[in-house]
Design a protein around this motif. Structure first.
Motif, mmCIF file in Angstrom:
data_model
loop_
_atom_site.group_PDB
_atom_site.id
_atom_site.type_symbol
_atom_site.label_atom_id
_atom_site.label_comp_id
_atom_site.label_asym_id
_atom_site.label_seq_id
_atom_site.Cartn_x
_atom_site.Cartn_y
_atom_site.Cartn_z
ATOM 1 N N ARG A 1 0.828 -1.215 0.000
ATOM 2 C CA ARG A 1 0.000 0.000 0.000
ATOM 3 C C ARG A 1 0.859 1.260 0.000
ATOM 4 N NH1 ARG A 1 -4.378 -1.939 -2.219
ATOM 5 N NH2 ARG A 1 -5.503 -3.447 -0.917
ATOM 6 N N ILE A 2 1.978 1.229 0.722
ATOM 7 C CA ILE A 2 2.874 2.393 0.727
ATOM 8 C C ILE A 2 3.440 2.638 -0.666
ATOM 9 C CG2 ILE A 2 5.057 3.290 1.624
ATOM 10 C CD1 ILE A 2 4.454 1.849 4.248
ATOM 11 N N VAL A 3 3.904 1.569 -1.302
ATOM 12 C CA VAL A 3 4.440 1.709 -2.662
ATOM 13 C C VAL A 3 3.342 2.165 -3.620
ATOM 14 C CG1 VAL A 3 5.472 0.444 -4.587
ATOM 15 C CG2 VAL A 3 6.270 0.020 -2.257
ATOM 16 N N GLN A 4 2.159 1.618 -3.445
ATOM 17 C CA GLN A 4 1.036 2.004 -4.299
ATOM 18 C C GLN A 4 0.718 3.488 -4.148
ATOM 19 O OE1 GLN A 4 -2.926 0.467 -3.238
ATOM 20 N NE2 GLN A 4 -3.125 -0.257 -5.359
ATOM 21 N N GLU A 5 0.703 3.986 -2.911
ATOM 22 C CA GLU A 5 0.427 5.401 -2.682
ATOM 23 C C GLU A 5 1.539 6.274 -3.247
ATOM 24 O OE1 GLU A 5 -1.623 8.792 -1.390
ATOM 25 O OE2 GLU A 5 -2.248 6.697 -1.597
ATOM 26 N N GLY A 6 2.808 5.816 -3.087
ATOM 27 C CA GLY A 6 3.919 6.579 -3.645
ATOM 28 C C GLY A 6 3.855 6.675 -5.156
ATOM 29 N N ILE A 7 3.495 5.590 -5.807
ATOM 30 C CA ILE A 7 3.351 5.602 -7.268
ATOM 31 C C ILE A 7 2.213 6.524 -7.685
ATOM 32 C CG2 ILE A 7 2.698 4.183 -9.249
ATOM 33 C CD1 ILE A 7 4.255 1.882 -7.993
ATOM 34 N N THR A 8 1.098 6.461 -6.939
ATOM 35 C CA THR A 8 -0.036 7.335 -7.248
ATOM 36 C C THR A 8 0.331 8.802 -7.106
ATOM 37 O OG1 THR A 8 -1.573 5.626 -6.496
ATOM 38 C CG2 THR A 8 -2.413 7.873 -6.648
ATOM 39 N N GLY B 1 -5.099 14.608 -0.387
ATOM 40 C CA GLY B 1 -4.116 14.681 0.666
ATOM 41 C C GLY B 1 -4.412 13.785 1.853
ATOM 42 N N LEU B 2 -5.385 12.870 1.710
ATOM 43 C CA LEU B 2 -5.763 12.015 2.829
ATOM 44 C C LEU B 2 -5.207 10.600 2.708
ATOM 45 C CD1 LEU B 2 -9.468 13.133 3.181
ATOM 46 C CD2 LEU B 2 -7.522 13.869 4.549
ATOM 47 N N GLY B 3 -4.625 10.252 1.571
ATOM 48 C CA GLY B 3 -4.060 8.924 1.411
ATOM 49 C C GLY B 3 -2.936 8.655 2.382
ATOM 50 N N LEU B 4 -2.058 9.636 2.571
ATOM 51 C CA LEU B 4 -0.938 9.470 3.490
ATOM 52 C C LEU B 4 -1.419 9.403 4.935
ATOM 53 C CD1 LEU B 4 1.665 11.893 1.868
ATOM 54 C CD2 LEU B 4 1.561 9.404 1.729
ATOM 55 N N VAL B 5 -2.532 10.081 5.230
ATOM 56 C CA VAL B 5 -3.078 10.009 6.589
ATOM 57 C C VAL B 5 -3.508 8.581 6.915
ATOM 58 C CG1 VAL B 5 -4.919 10.817 8.101
ATOM 59 C CG2 VAL B 5 -3.802 12.414 6.549
ATOM 60 N N GLU C 1 6.485 8.581 7.388
ATOM 61 C CA GLU C 1 6.676 10.029 7.346
ATOM 62 C C GLU C 1 6.911 10.461 5.907
ATOM 63 O OE1 GLU C 1 10.082 10.974 9.670
ATOM 64 O OE2 GLU C 1 11.514 10.030 8.296
ATOM 65 N N HIS C 2 6.588 11.706 5.630
ATOM 66 C CA HIS C 2 6.872 12.274 4.315
ATOM 67 C C HIS C 2 7.452 13.655 4.516
ATOM 68 C CE1 HIS C 2 3.226 14.843 4.541
ATOM 69 N NE2 HIS C 2 2.714 13.804 5.200
ATOM 70 N N ARG C 3 8.383 14.031 3.648
ATOM 71 C CA ARG C 3 9.092 15.298 3.804
ATOM 72 C C ARG C 3 9.683 15.712 2.470
ATOM 73 N NH1 ARG C 3 12.519 11.254 5.597
ATOM 74 N NH2 ARG C 3 14.593 11.239 4.634
ATOM 75 N N ARG C 4 10.169 16.947 2.432
ATOM 76 C CA ARG C 4 10.920 17.454 1.290
ATOM 77 C C ARG C 4 12.396 17.475 1.652
ATOM 78 N NH1 ARG C 4 7.510 22.242 -1.704
ATOM 79 N NH2 ARG C 4 5.502 21.170 -1.745
ATOM 80 N N ASP C 5 13.216 16.901 0.799
ATOM 81 C CA ASP C 5 14.639 16.775 1.095
ATOM 82 C C ASP C 5 15.438 17.095 -0.163
ATOM 83 O OD1 ASP C 5 17.095 16.191 2.126
ATOM 84 O OD2 ASP C 5 16.828 14.012 2.149
ATOM 85 N N SER C 6 16.105 18.265 -0.155
ATOM 86 C CA SER C 6 16.991 18.663 -1.255
ATOM 87 C C SER C 6 16.280 18.613 -2.603
ATOM 88 C CB SER C 6 18.238 17.780 -1.278
ATOM 89 O OG SER C 6 18.937 17.873 -0.055
ATOM 90 N N GLY C 7 15.130 19.219 -2.683
ATOM 91 C CA GLY C 7 14.404 19.286 -3.942
ATOM 92 C C GLY C 7 13.681 18.018 -4.327
#
Length: 387
Positions: A302-309, A351-355, A369-375
């Motif tokens: 599910r994590i990989v699926q959400e990341g791909i989406t 924005g609720l999939g990650l929740v 967790e999700h974040r922005r890292d070096s662009g």
């Protein structure tokens, strides 16, 4: 949003705040009063004690400047026309009024403060400097104090406004998340009731008949048990279909397929690649001790699926790197990374999939967790092997 009042954005007085204000007042008192204190004591002792008495009263009055700002400022400014000791409290009271940024009050305080400063200069001047120079100095100092107070008031109001907006945005976000959870729960309840109520009622009917019928042969008993088994199987199949509907927001179709496991991740990556997404999949999971548990593998899927989406929605032209590593001793670590702003997606996201994924990971004893890292946008999760 209405403009806040001065009492809303005034910070509370801390021990350190009281200390440095007292030290500043004492310093101003020393600058103004000490040069004339000796002459007062020699030539007019009564003026010395009057100066000291009015100054002490001013020090007491200035402690109430937040309750009665204008009155305290006017009284201490008037006392400062006679008392050099009152110069410190008068300055602090004037700055306090200026933080409120009320032009009528500022005008009155400026006039009374300048009049007091001029009176003190004329009556207790030692004659060393010309009057025009002392007058100019009084105007500059008083204007600087009022300007500093207005700056402090503006900064306090800005910080209060930003803090208030952040708190309101956070509260609204929590409200949206709570509403989404409530809606999802209601949806699950409706779907399960509509799909399973009929099946469960049939199972209950056949089971109840078996409990009352005593004239059935063994063959008839086996036939009735087979009917119950078939209905239970149909109920489980329908339940899996309900869960498939609830998890698939793209098609909305009932999917009668087994729940995914970790072995289905390569197929998911292959489907994304065939659809045109650039994906680099690195599988470093140590499976010498056995396969990844189904519950853990399903969450990783599910994590990989959400990341791909998300990558397909927000960075369709970017390279998505999927790295999964782990072992029974260290758990399973999954990390997805794609550059920000590489392409432009057309599919909006709530924005609720990650929740939901974060809650799923926490229920299994892990984290997400999700974040922005070096662009780049990074989605990073960890799960214990035996979750």
């Amino acid at each position: 949003m209405d403009r806040p009042g001065p009492e809303d954005f005034q910070p509370p007085l801390t021990p350190w705040g009281l200390t440095w204000r007292l030290l500043a007042m004492l310093a101003l008192t020393a600058i103004v009063w000490l040069p004339v204190a000796g002459a007062q004591l020699r030539e007019a002792r009564w003026l010395f004690w009057l100066d000291l008495g009015l100054g002490l009263v001013s020090y007491l009055l200035v402690t109430r400047r937040r309750q009665w700002p204008l009155a305290v400022a006017l009284l201490t400014s008037a006392f400062a026309g006679i008392s050099g000791v009152a110069a410190g409290p008068a300055t602090l009271a004037a700055v306090s009024v200026a933080t409120r940024r009320r032009w009528q009050q500022l005008a009155v305080v400026f006039v009374v403060g300048l009049a007091g400063a001029q009176l003190f200069t004329i009556t207790q001047d030692d004659g060393g400097d010309p009057l025009w120079l002392l007058t100019t100095l009084n105007v500059i100092v008083l204007a600087a104090c009022i300007g500093w107070g207005m700056y402090l008031g503006s900064r306090r109001e800005l910080l209060w406004t930003l803090r208030h907006r952040a708190e309101r945005a956070e509260a609204e976000q929590e409200l949206r998340v709570a509403r989404a959870r409530s809606t999802e729960r209601a949806r699950i309840a409706r779907e399960m009731h509509d799909v399973l109520a009929h099946r469960i009622s049939q199972i209950s009917l056949h089971a109840g008949a078996l409990s009352f019928r005593e004239d059935l042969s063994a063959e008839q008993m086996r036939a009735s048990a087979a009917v119950i088994q078939d209905k239970a199987h149909e109920a489980l199949t329908d339940l899996r279909g309900v869960l498939g509907v609830l998890r698939d927001e793209d098609t909305g179709e009932v999917v009668h397929t087994p729940q995914p496991t970790y072995d289905d991740v390569p197929r998911l990556v292959a489907e994304a690649t065939e659809a045109g997404l650039h994906v680099e999949h690195l599988d470093r999971v140590d499976r010498t001790a056995g396969p990844v548990p189904d519950g853990v593998g399903r969450t990783v899927y599910r994590i990989v699926q959400e990341g791909i989406t998300n990558a397909r929605k927000h960075a369709p032209g970017a390279l998505l790197t999927i790295e999964v590593s782990g072992s029974p001793e260290h758990g399973v670590d999954v990390c997805l990374r794609n550059p920000l702003g590489f392409g432009t997606g057309v599919t909006p996201g709530a924005g609720l999939g990650l929740v939901g994924l974060s809650e799923r990971a926490e229920l299994r004893g892990g984290r997400l967790e999700h974040r922005r890292d070096s662009g780049a946008f990074v989605l990073h999760g960890w799960l214990p092997w035996a979750a």
